[in-house]
Design a protein around this motif. Structure first.
Motif, PDB file in Angstrom:
ATOM      1  N   UNK A  76      -7.173  -0.790  -8.987  1.00  0.00           N
ATOM      2  CA  UNK A  76      -5.898  -0.893  -9.703  1.00  0.00           C
ATOM      3  C   UNK A  76      -4.734  -0.844  -8.716  1.00  0.00           C
ATOM      4  N   UNK A  77      -4.859   0.033  -7.739  1.00  0.00           N
ATOM      5  CA  UNK A  77      -3.782   0.150  -6.742  1.00  0.00           C
ATOM      6  C   UNK A  77      -3.616  -1.169  -5.983  1.00  0.00           C
ATOM      7  N   UNK A  78      -4.740  -1.783  -5.666  1.00  0.00           N
ATOM      8  CA  UNK A  78      -4.694  -3.050  -4.932  1.00  0.00           C
ATOM      9  C   UNK A  78      -4.012  -4.136  -5.773  1.00  0.00           C
ATOM     10  N   UNK A  79      -4.373  -4.138  -7.035  1.00  0.00           N
ATOM     11  CA  UNK A  79      -3.775  -5.104  -7.962  1.00  0.00           C
ATOM     12  C   UNK A  79      -2.237  -4.939  -7.989  1.00  0.00           C
ATOM     13  N   UNK A  80      -1.789  -3.698  -7.908  1.00  0.00           N
ATOM     14  CA  UNK A  80      -0.346  -3.420  -7.943  1.00  0.00           C
ATOM     15  C   UNK A  80       0.278  -3.476  -6.549  1.00  0.00           C
ATOM     16  N   UNK A  81      -0.563  -3.611  -5.537  1.00  0.00           N
ATOM     17  CA  UNK A  81      -0.081  -3.622  -4.158  1.00  0.00           C
ATOM     18  C   UNK A  81       0.579  -2.292  -3.771  1.00  0.00           C
ATOM     19  N   UNK A  82      -0.078  -1.204  -4.183  1.00  0.00           N
ATOM     20  CA  UNK A  82       0.410   0.138  -3.831  1.00  0.00           C
ATOM     21  C   UNK A  82      -0.754   0.937  -3.234  1.00  0.00           C
ATOM     22  N   UNK A  83      -0.450   2.107  -2.700  1.00  0.00           N
ATOM     23  CA  UNK A  83      -1.505   2.954  -2.138  1.00  0.00           C
ATOM     24  C   UNK A  83      -2.085   3.856  -3.210  1.00  0.00           C
ATOM     25  N   UNK A  84      -3.375   4.176  -3.027  1.00  0.00           N
ATOM     26  CA  UNK A  84      -4.015   5.163  -3.890  1.00  0.00           C
ATOM     27  C   UNK A  84      -4.382   6.386  -3.049  1.00  0.00           C
ATOM     28  N   UNK A  85      -3.982   7.558  -3.503  1.00  0.00           N
ATOM     29  CA  UNK A  85      -4.306   8.795  -2.782  1.00  0.00           C
ATOM     30  C   UNK A  85      -4.815   9.825  -3.783  1.00  0.00           C
TER      31      UNK A  85
END
Ligand SMILES: Nc1nc2c(ncn2[C@@H]2O[C@H](COP(=O)(O)OP(=O)(O)O)[C@@H](O)[C@H]2O)c(=O)[nH]1
Ligand SMILES: [Mg+2]
Length: 226
Positions: free
Chosen positions: A168-177
């Motif tokens: 999901x983070x990749x889809x939004x182009x954000x980081x996941x932590x």
């Protein structure tokens, strides 16, 4: 400090602000240039650990029973790489069900920590709604934003896999932590990573090139503190 309609304000860990002021006005230099303020908003379903993460970051303690319906703002001076800055954190709570209040919060934020609990699939699903609301209000796909999977210490109760959250983070182009407000794992990381994103966006927005292309965002509306 954050503006919120009928929000009872308590600035903990920082100076008290005056009422009916605007964030912009508060940021203006008085005698000497004040530290830059980065404005962070905690979003996510109830019970995911927004307050616990905020209080752990602010005071280095794990608070188990923070009032679930209370939204609060916090301010702290921190060293961001070589620079002393201030972080303002708005820890949202139940009131954001009211669209006008929520939009008012979001409008004032410069960066968002979108939190879910790895032990609750439903809270993960809700992150999409928060993301949509933020994008609608900010109208900026590149708004500083981190997807945060909290309660990583409760691995045995995990309902959300790292893979699906990362996808999901990749889809939004954000980081996941992943974080734990209990053990403090990655707590500093998410706030500092977000501040770096906010800083990078401010630097980019200040470049004359961006002005010419009309990329610099003007909010047009002030963040009024009532
Ligand atoms: N084990 C564990 N419990 C947590 C963590 N973060 C929050 N909690 C607990 O989850 C409950 C809800 O946390 P809270 O911060 O009030 O959630 P909020 O509604 O999102 O602000 C509280 O009982 C917290 O103690 C965590 O990282 N690990
Ligand atoms: Mg809370």
């Amino acid at each position: 400090m954050f503006s919120c309609l009928n929000l009872r304000r308590r600035l903990r860990g920082g100076r008290q602000g005056s009422s009916s002021a605007s964030w912009d006005a508060m940021s203006k230099p008085k005698t000497q240039a004040p530290a830059v303020i980065h404005k962070v908003i905690m979003v996510g379903s109830g019970g995911v650990g927004k307050s616990a993460l905020t209080l752990q970051f602010m005071y280095d303690e794990f608070v188990e029973d923070y009032e679930p319906t209370k939204a609060d703002s916090y301010r702290k001076k921190v060293q961001l790489d070589a620079e002393e800055v201030q972080i303002d954190i708005l820890d949202t709570a139940g009131q954001e069900d009211y669209a006008a209040i929520r939009d008012n919060y979001f409008r004032c934020g410069e960066g968002f920590l979108c939190v879910f609990s790895i032990t609750e699939q439903e809270s993960f699903q809700s992150t999409s709604e928060f993301r949509e609301q933020i994008l609608r209000v900010k109208n900026d796909e590149n708004i500083p934003f981190l997807l945060v999977g909290n309660k990583m210490d409760l691995e045995e109760r995990r309902q959300v896999t790292v893979e699906e959250a990362q996808a999901r983070a990749q889809e939004w182009n954000v980081s996941y932590v992943e974080t734990s407000a209990k053990t403090r794992a990655n707590v500093d990381k998410v706030f500092y990573d977000l501040m770096r994103e906010i800083r990078a966006q401010k630097v980019a927005a200040a470049k004359p090139d961006n002005d010419k292309k009309g990329k610099k965002k003007k909010s047009g509306r002030k963040c009024v503190i009532l």
